[in-house]
Design an enzyme around this catalytic site. Structure first.
Site, PDB file in Angstrom:
ATOM      1  N   LEU A  15       0.850  -1.187   0.000  1.00 42.63           N
ATOM      2  CA  LEU A  15       0.000   0.000   0.000  1.00 42.63           C
ATOM      3  C   LEU A  15       0.889   1.242   0.000  1.00 42.63           C
ATOM      4  O   LEU A  15       1.663   1.459   0.925  1.00 42.63           O
ATOM      5  CB  LEU A  15      -0.921  -0.006   1.228  1.00 42.63           C
ATOM      6  N   ASP A  16       0.778   2.031  -1.041  1.00 40.16           N
ATOM      7  CA  ASP A  16       1.551   3.281  -1.147  1.00 40.16           C
ATOM      8  C   ASP A  16       0.560   4.429  -1.139  1.00 40.16           C
ATOM      9  O   ASP A  16       0.070   4.871  -2.170  1.00 40.16           O
ATOM     10  CB  ASP A  16       2.377   3.280  -2.437  1.00 40.16           C
ATOM     11  N   THR A  17       0.235   4.900   0.072  1.00 39.28           N
ATOM     12  CA  THR A  17      -0.777   5.956   0.181  1.00 39.28           C
ATOM     13  C   THR A  17      -0.262   7.286  -0.313  1.00 39.28           C
ATOM     14  O   THR A  17      -1.033   8.168  -0.672  1.00 39.28           O
ATOM     15  CB  THR A  17      -1.224   6.101   1.644  1.00 39.28           C
ATOM     16  N   GLY A  18       1.062   7.465  -0.298  1.00 37.22           N
ATOM     17  CA  GLY A  18       1.581   8.753  -0.773  1.00 37.22           C
ATOM     18  C   GLY A  18       1.387   8.920  -2.262  1.00 37.22           C
ATOM     19  O   GLY A  18       1.106  10.006  -2.743  1.00 37.22           O
ATOM     20  N   ASP A  34      -0.883   7.126  -4.008  1.00 40.95           N
ATOM     21  CA  ASP A  34      -2.250   6.723  -4.331  1.00 40.95           C
ATOM     22  C   ASP A  34      -2.267   5.553  -5.317  1.00 40.95           C
ATOM     23  O   ASP A  34      -3.118   5.472  -6.194  1.00 40.95           O
ATOM     24  CB  ASP A  34      -3.051   7.896  -4.896  1.00 40.95           C
TER      25      ASP A  34
END
Length: 550
Positions: A512-515, A517
């Site tokens: 998961l790479d929330t930065g 998206d």
């Protein structure tokens, strides 16, 4: 200057200043042109006081006219100025220099016809020379006046100062006008130095004399009473002929101009010497980056005079090479003027090129163009912001850096997460995006294995990227594409876990790479259209496939 400018009275000066330099031009004659002509006459050892009368101007024209074909531009300008001044003295109405030259030619033709008519009436030849140094005495005999020491002194000074530069040839032609072979030999014998050049000149004279003997063989039989023998090549050179024989040949009916023939041989030899002393070709004359255009033109025409070519070829060289060999700044200006521009217009347009003022003007124009183009881009909305948005390593928010962060400082290294050192002293090559103290219902976060670490290499196979920023899936679409088994929370930059998700009916571990998206999956094939993409971070760049609306 006052003495030189006093050659014209008030009314004559008014008429002088109304005459234009060239047909249709704007510039007119001024007093400075008379002053310039006086100085040039002094250089040629001619009395400048002759300019005060029309008779004196006629004498100067008679002396300069034979040298026009081989003379320089300076000599032609002097001839044009004296011709215009003669018309002013004679009260001949002319509007420009060309009309003055036409009037002079017309008068010369009339006087020549009158002389021929008078010679036919009296039985004398019209070709009898009346010019210095052969003159007619009171008894009607043709006698010779020796060349003056002043003329010899002027010739010696020219050789000492110029050392056989191209301007020596027209100077010799002007000083030796009407001279006999004996006078010409006297001028050559006064040259003390440059004996190598003089030896070359002697060889040229001997070659021309041999060619003369070949083309003019001696007629067989005795010479008729009252007739003179035909001159041989050595007679023309003055080595086997007396002064009286030379005068007789020059004044005979028909005459044999031995003086002019010998002078032509000498000029031919001088051309070879000038070419030896000036080995630079006209093709090698180029303007330096900071050289004034005026100095470049002086060097160009000085070398052009030494070129052994016809006037048509020299005109082509002037029109082509003068512009082609100029520096880029002057070349741009000269091409803008067009091919019909005169030399005066070229020198005026290129005046000051290369100086600080010209450079400042060019720089100001360039800055103005750049400013205008930037304004147009911003008005059209084409201006893009070049800088990237900064992000805080402490709190993970955008808009500021960690130095200015107001949140409590995180403990440990911002790169690897371990305590005991700061990020600037971190020796960890690959960033550790995972924290071991995170707990999720679906699984515990863990670090990358060595096999997964190699997946970040650009040489590794492609990965799949699930873009989440532009998918608002409906329930029908979710059933068709597969439902994700976990609702992703908002996780900070320091909390990037690997979780198990279900996509396309398959269970996969995803980062998961929330930065960014994005959700990165490995070793999965999804249906639908995709496009290639490069993603990267601190560890490097990898090639992936990007799927939208998954």
């Amino acid at each position: 200057m006052g003495a030189r400018a006093s050659v014209l009275s008030g009314g004559e000066l008014d008429r002088w200043e109304k005459i234009r330099l060239r047909p249709g031009g704007k510039k007119q004659y001024r007093l400075k042109h008379i002053v310039w002509a006086s100085r040039k006459l002094e250089r040629f050892a001619v009395n400048p006081g002759l300019l005060e009368t029309s008779k004196g101007c006629r004498q100067i024209l008679g002396q300069l006219q034979p040298s026009l074909q081989t003379g320089s531009e300076e000599l032609r300008s002097l001839y044009n100025t004296v011709a215009t001044l003669y018309c002013v003295h004679q009260r001949i109405e002319v509007r420009d220099t060309k009309e003055a030259l036409d009037k002079i030619e017309e008068e010369q033709n009339k006087s020549k016809k009158k002389a021929q008519q008078a010679a036919a009436d009296t039985g004398n030849s019209s070709q009898v020379s009346q010019n210095y140094p052969i003159v007619q005495n009171l008894q009607g005999q043709m006698v010779h006046q020796a060349i003056s020491p002043r003329t010899l002194n002027a010739w010696v000074k020219v050789i000492e100062e110029k050392a056989f530069s191209p301007e020596v040839i027209p100077m010799f032609a002007a000083l030796s006008e009407g001279a006999t072979p004996q006078d010409l030999n006297t001028m050559l014998n006064t040259v003390g130095g440059h004996q190598a050049a003089m030896q070359m000149l002697k060889e040229t004279i001997n070659e021309e004399a041999a060619e003369w003997d070949r083309l003019h063989p001696v007629h067989a039989g005795p010479i008729a009473p009252g007739q003179m023998r035909e001159p041989r090549g050595s007679d023309i050179a003055g080595t086997t002929s007396t002064l009286q024989e030379q005068i007789g040949w020059m004044t005979n009916n028909p005459p044999t101009p031995v003086g002019e023939i010998y002078k032509r041989w000498i000029i031919l030899g001088l051309n070879k010497i000038v070419r030896m002393y000036s080995p630079i070709s006209i093709l090698d004359i180029r303007q330096g980056p900071k050289e004034p255009f005026r100095d470049y033109v002086d060097r160009f025409y000085k070398t052009l005079r030494a070129e052994q070519a016809s006037q048509e070829v020299k005109n082509w060289m002037t029109e082509t090479l003068l512009v082609q060999n100029a520096n880029p700044d002057c070349k741009t200006i000269l091409k803008a003027l067009g091919p019909a521009a005169t030399l005066e217009e070229m020198m005026t347009a290129c005046q000051g090129v290369g100086g600080p003022g010209h450079k400042a003007r060019v720089l100001a124009e360039a800055m103005s163009q750049v400013t205008n183009s930037a304004t147009i881009m911003m008005q059209r909305g084409n201006f893009r912001r070049q800088g990237k948005t900064v992000k805080c390593f402490n709190c993970g928010k955008e808009g500021h850096i960690a130095r200015n962060c107001k949140a409590p400082r995180k403990k440990g290294c911002w790169k690897c997460g371990r305590e005991g050192h700061q990020m600037k002293d971190c020796t960890e090559r690959q960033a550790n995006f995972l924290r071991e103290d995170l707990a999720f219902p679906q699984g515990k976060a863990r670090e990358f294995s060595s096999e997964q670490t190699r997946a970040n290499s650009p040489t590794r196979g492609e990965l799949q990227v699930w873009g989440r920023d532009n998918n608002s899936l409906s329930e029908a679409g979710a059933e068709r594409q597969g439902t994700v088994s976990f609702s992703f929370p908002q996780i900070t930059l320091w909390q990037r876990p690997i979780v198990t998700i279900k996509i396309g009916g398959q269970l996969k571990e995803a980062l998961l790479d929330t930065g960014a998206d994005d959700t990165v999956l490995e070793e999965i094939n999804l249906p639908g259209r995709w496009k290639p993409k490069m993603i990267g971070g601190i560890g490097g760049f990898i090639k992936v496939r990007q799927y939208d609306e998954v």
